[in-house]
Design a protein around this motif. Structure first.
Motif, PDB file in Angstrom:
ATOM      1  N   ILE A 190       8.336   5.500  -2.082  1.00  0.00           N
ATOM      2  CA  ILE A 190       8.126   6.617  -2.999  1.00  0.00           C
ATOM      3  C   ILE A 190       9.214   7.676  -2.825  1.00  0.00           C
ATOM      4  O   ILE A 190       9.812   8.146  -3.799  1.00  0.00           O
ATOM      5  CB  ILE A 190       6.731   7.228  -2.781  1.00  0.00           C
ATOM      6  CG1 ILE A 190       5.637   6.243  -3.223  1.00  0.00           C
ATOM      7  CG2 ILE A 190       6.592   8.540  -3.552  1.00  0.00           C
ATOM      8  CD1 ILE A 190       4.237   6.698  -2.907  1.00  0.00           C
TER       9      ILE A 190
ATOM     10  N   ALA B  15       0.862  -1.190   0.000  1.00  0.00           N
ATOM     11  CA  ALA B  15       0.000   0.000   0.000  1.00  0.00           C
ATOM     12  C   ALA B  15       0.896   1.237   0.000  1.00  0.00           C
ATOM     13  O   ALA B  15       1.720   1.417   0.903  1.00  0.00           O
ATOM     14  CB  ALA B  15      -0.906  -0.002   1.220  1.00  0.00           C
ATOM     15  N   LEU B  16       0.745   2.075  -1.008  1.00  0.00           N
ATOM     16  CA  LEU B  16       1.609   3.243  -1.117  1.00  0.00           C
ATOM     17  C   LEU B  16       1.345   4.265  -0.016  1.00  0.00           C
ATOM     18  O   LEU B  16       2.175   5.147   0.220  1.00  0.00           O
ATOM     19  CB  LEU B  16       1.422   3.899  -2.489  1.00  0.00           C
ATOM     20  CG  LEU B  16       1.860   3.036  -3.688  1.00  0.00           C
ATOM     21  CD1 LEU B  16       1.623   3.783  -4.988  1.00  0.00           C
ATOM     22  CD2 LEU B  16       3.339   2.652  -3.571  1.00  0.00           C
ATOM     23  N   THR B  17       0.204   4.163   0.649  1.00  0.00           N
ATOM     24  CA  THR B  17      -0.087   5.080   1.758  1.00  0.00           C
ATOM     25  C   THR B  17       0.452   4.566   3.084  1.00  0.00           C
ATOM     26  O   THR B  17       0.383   5.271   4.093  1.00  0.00           O
ATOM     27  CB  THR B  17      -1.602   5.295   1.876  1.00  0.00           C
ATOM     28  OG1 THR B  17      -2.255   4.016   2.012  1.00  0.00           O
ATOM     29  CG2 THR B  17      -2.144   6.010   0.651  1.00  0.00           C
ATOM     30  N   SER B  18       0.995   3.348   3.083  1.00  0.00           N
ATOM     31  CA  SER B  18       1.583   2.810   4.313  1.00  0.00           C
ATOM     32  C   SER B  18       2.959   3.415   4.539  1.00  0.00           C
ATOM     33  O   SER B  18       3.513   4.108   3.681  1.00  0.00           O
ATOM     34  CB  SER B  18       1.696   1.289   4.217  1.00  0.00           C
ATOM     35  OG  SER B  18       2.626   0.932   3.196  1.00  0.00           O
TER      36      SER B  18
ATOM     37  N   GLY C 201       5.323   2.117   1.982  1.00  0.00           N
ATOM     38  CA  GLY C 201       5.011   2.698   0.685  1.00  0.00           C
ATOM     39  C   GLY C 201       5.529   4.127   0.561  1.00  0.00           C
ATOM     40  O   GLY C 201       6.074   4.512  -0.482  1.00  0.00           O
ATOM     41  N   MET C 202       5.388   4.911   1.627  1.00  0.00           N
ATOM     42  CA  MET C 202       5.880   6.279   1.590  1.00  0.00           C
ATOM     43  C   MET C 202       7.399   6.325   1.496  1.00  0.00           C
ATOM     44  O   MET C 202       7.970   7.137   0.753  1.00  0.00           O
ATOM     45  CB  MET C 202       5.409   7.032   2.840  1.00  0.00           C
ATOM     46  CG  MET C 202       3.893   7.207   2.935  1.00  0.00           C
ATOM     47  SD  MET C 202       3.193   8.112   1.534  1.00  0.00           S
ATOM     48  CE  MET C 202       3.911   9.737   1.802  1.00  0.00           C
TER      49      MET C 202
END
Length: 213
Positions: free
Chosen positions: A164, A154-157, A160-161
């Motif tokens: 990115i 999950a890129l919002t985890s 994930g951050m």
């Protein structure tokens, strides 16, 4: 360039009584025209080589985007195709300027100065565009990691951050100086050295004529 320097020195030296009339600005302009033709030919060859290379990249990228079974490869192909298309437009514009260089109208020096400025602007665009692609490459890396990972990311985890920031910010920042250096050397080899010679000849021609005695 050496030929123009020697001609300028001969022009500025006092002539013996039995020497022929000194060369005037018109003669120097004709020499500049001959020299600029050779420089423009070299610039054209470089631009055509790049154009065919980018056409090949565009064709290969479109094939990758259409045939790849993996999502990130298809996206990468689409991005490469878009980059290739931008570069092809850029190179067509450059070749158009080079064609105009070979067909001067009116003041040769002013004509070449204007077109030299246009080529320099295009080269700066190419340089900045190349560096702007670094974060785009980082986004492709994120997509590759997410789509090929064995577990869902999950890129919002938190992970994930971190992913990115690492691939889109940190990695491009680390690559910035080496890519900038390589791109500058590449552009100088293909175009810059020839434009430097042309600009030196234009400056030489702009020097004030010796006072008549």
């Amino acid at each position: 360039m050496m030929e123009l320097d020697e001609l300028r020195r001969q022009w500025q030296q006092p002539a013996p009584a039995d020497a022929p009339a000194p060369l005037d600005a018109a003669a120097l302009t004709r020499l500049l025209a001959r020299q600029s033709d050779g420089i423009i030919d070299k610039l054209r060859r470089s631009a055509r080589w790049e154009l065919w290379a980018n056409i090949g990249i565009l064709v290969g990228a479109l094939a990758l985007a259409g045939l790849a079974q993996v999502l990130w490869l298809r996206v990468a192909g689409g991005v490469l195709a878009a980059i290739g298309a931008v570069c092809i437009v850029y190179l067509y514009r450059k070749l158009h300027l080079l064609r105009r260089m070979a067909d001067p109208a009116g003041d040769l020096r002013a004509h070449l100065l204007r077109l030299d400025g246009g080529l320099r602007a295009l080269i700066r665009f190419y340089y900045r565009f190349t560096l702007a692609m670094l974060p785009v490459g980082g986004l492709l890396n994120v997509l590759m990691v997410v789509s090929t990972s064995k577990r869902e990311i999950a890129l919002t985890s938190g992970f994930g951050m971190v992913l990115i920031v690492g691939l889109v910010v940190v990695l491009p920042a680390l690559l910035y100086l080496p890519v900038a250096s390589v791109t500058k050397r590449y552009l100088q080899r293909l175009y810059g050295q020839h434009l430097d010679r042309l600009e030196a000849s234009l400056r030489e021609l702009a020097e004030p004529e010796p006072a008549a005695h």
